[in-house]
Design a protein around this motif. Sequence first.
Motif, mmCIF file in Angstrom:
data_model
loop_
_atom_site.group_PDB
_atom_site.id
_atom_site.type_symbol
_atom_site.label_atom_id
_atom_site.label_comp_id
_atom_site.label_asym_id
_atom_site.label_seq_id
_atom_site.Cartn_x
_atom_site.Cartn_y
_atom_site.Cartn_z
ATOM 1 N N LEU A 288 0.826 -1.209 0.000
ATOM 2 C CA LEU A 288 0.000 0.000 0.000
ATOM 3 C C LEU A 288 0.862 1.263 0.000
ATOM 4 C CD1 LEU A 288 -2.851 -1.084 2.441
ATOM 5 C CD2 LEU A 288 -2.979 -0.826 -0.036
ATOM 6 N N ALA A 291 1.805 1.709 -3.515
ATOM 7 C CA ALA A 291 0.654 2.213 -4.269
ATOM 8 C C ALA A 291 0.381 3.679 -3.944
ATOM 9 C CB ALA A 291 -0.574 1.364 -3.966
ATOM 10 N N ALA A 292 0.611 4.053 -2.685
ATOM 11 C CA ALA A 292 0.331 5.437 -2.278
ATOM 12 C C ALA A 292 1.284 6.434 -2.929
ATOM 13 C CB ALA A 292 0.413 5.560 -0.758
ATOM 14 N N THR A 295 -0.272 8.641 -5.446
ATOM 15 C CA THR A 295 -0.961 9.849 -4.980
ATOM 16 C C THR A 295 0.020 11.014 -4.876
ATOM 17 O OG1 THR A 295 -2.507 8.483 -3.726
ATOM 18 C CG2 THR A 295 -2.374 10.798 -3.121
ATOM 19 N N GLY A 324 -12.031 7.190 -0.644
ATOM 20 C CA GLY A 324 -11.580 5.906 -0.115
ATOM 21 C C GLY A 324 -12.655 5.202 0.686
ATOM 22 N N SER A 424 -9.207 1.606 -2.246
ATOM 23 C CA SER A 424 -9.073 2.907 -1.597
ATOM 24 C C SER A 424 -7.890 3.687 -2.169
ATOM 25 C CB SER A 424 -8.892 2.717 -0.080
ATOM 26 O OG SER A 424 -8.730 3.962 0.558
ATOM 27 N N THR A 425 -6.755 3.005 -2.349
ATOM 28 C CA THR A 425 -5.573 3.667 -2.908
ATOM 29 C C THR A 425 -5.820 4.111 -4.351
ATOM 30 O OG1 THR A 425 -4.151 2.330 -1.494
ATOM 31 C CG2 THR A 425 -3.116 3.404 -3.384
ATOM 32 N N ASP A 428 -8.075 7.102 -4.365
ATOM 33 C CA ASP A 428 -7.346 8.288 -3.912
ATOM 34 C C ASP A 428 -6.614 8.939 -5.085
ATOM 35 O OD1 ASP A 428 -8.182 7.752 -1.384
ATOM 36 O OD2 ASP A 428 -6.268 6.964 -0.664
ATOM 37 N N THR A 429 -5.919 8.110 -5.859
ATOM 38 C CA THR A 429 -5.116 8.628 -6.975
ATOM 39 C C THR A 429 -5.993 9.215 -8.075
ATOM 40 O OG1 THR A 429 -3.420 6.968 -6.506
ATOM 41 C CG2 THR A 429 -3.359 8.034 -8.672
#
Length: 445
Positions: A288, A291-292, A295, A324, A424-425, A428-429
């Motif tokens: 995660l 993945a974050a 963002t 998210g 969720s990730t 977010d992006t």
Amino acid sequence: MTDDRTAMTPEHTDTPALRDLRAHLERLDVPDVVHELGRLGPTRRAVAFRLLRKDRAVEVFEDLDPALQVELVDALAGEAAAIFDALDPDDRAALLDELPAGVARRLLSGLSAAERAATTALLGHPEESAGRRMSPEVVSVPLGTTVADTIARVRAAGEDAETVYVVPVVAAGRRVVGVVSLRRLVLSDPSALVDDVMTSPATTVRVTDPAERAANVVRDGGFVGVPVVDAEDRLVGVLTVDDAMRVLEAEDDEDSARTGGSEPLRRPYLSVSVLGLVRSRVVWLLLLIVAATLTVGVQSFYEAELSQVVALALFVPLLIGTGGNAGSQAATTVVRASAVGDVRPSDTLRVVGREMLTGLLLGVTLATVGVGPAILVAGPQIGLVLALTVVAVCTLATTVGSSVPLLAKRVGIDPAIVSAPFISTFVDTTGLVVYFTIAKAVLGI
């Protein structure tokens, strides 16, 4: 061995503290004993287990998590063979899956030929199949048997059977043609034939069916047990309601853990070491974090826009959290509905359409509530940007959150693995991209 009460008791255990512990365990029901053992460390668990009567110890052992069973087998040494021999074949097969090969061979070699054959037959079925979870010990009767003779057969063979509450009725070649419940047998005329009192056609599951699907058949039908048949509809065993509930509970625990972004513990929480807890979570957190970074990349890409309208940065956390959460809600709902059979991969378009509309309505509701404070803080133009973005992000989040789990199931991936954390990730992006795109259009930056 000595009598049942002391057969599992080690030497030098006749102390006041252990006598009190034995008395305490005797007062508890089997599920409560299982719960208490799960709260103890390995050494204390082994000592407490040895204090149980042999017959009660077997019942408790059957209900323990497989990981705890393995630890007890290691700790009990010579006593393990006696417990292993007393287990039902399906419970033996589940334990053997967890044991080292050498230990498994040693325990199998100590069984009688009949018990060894019954156990190895289950091990021949695919993992996570109904055949692996069924019991081969089932009482059945042929067509043409009277009710009285059926009851007599149940009495004669019932001690060795997994259940006597449902009796399959078979034709030539052990082909299942119906089932009759014990209640129906007791209430029927003893001279009547089972052909006249049985339920036909019988609800059955295939030996190769996934265990979760077979367990859902038992649960949804409210059955005490369901006959398990091979490709030619020949009776090979029975899947009982207690085994079905264990399968569903394990699947539910797995889905809950993965939806929350960790691996299932597969044992009581207090029996898991701190390092075990770390291992169950760290891989997901690392993935995660990677993945974050997407963002962060999006925010860096729109750095010029942020420098021109600094107020846009104020609402980034709000949008990320809203998108998210909306995606996670949709994913969790769909994963659960899929697990209980309410929706199937073939329902993907229907589910996505419902969730898209749901997201749109949620977005309009949240935008209506939030636009006033946004205007007061940052002005009407920023308020308009925020309102449009909330509607778009909520719609996007519920659409993605509902479609990804069903598409994953269609291609054979566990929906829980790709559910809430990854969705969720992703939201977010993409939500930030939507936000800055709308801001550029409305604000002309």
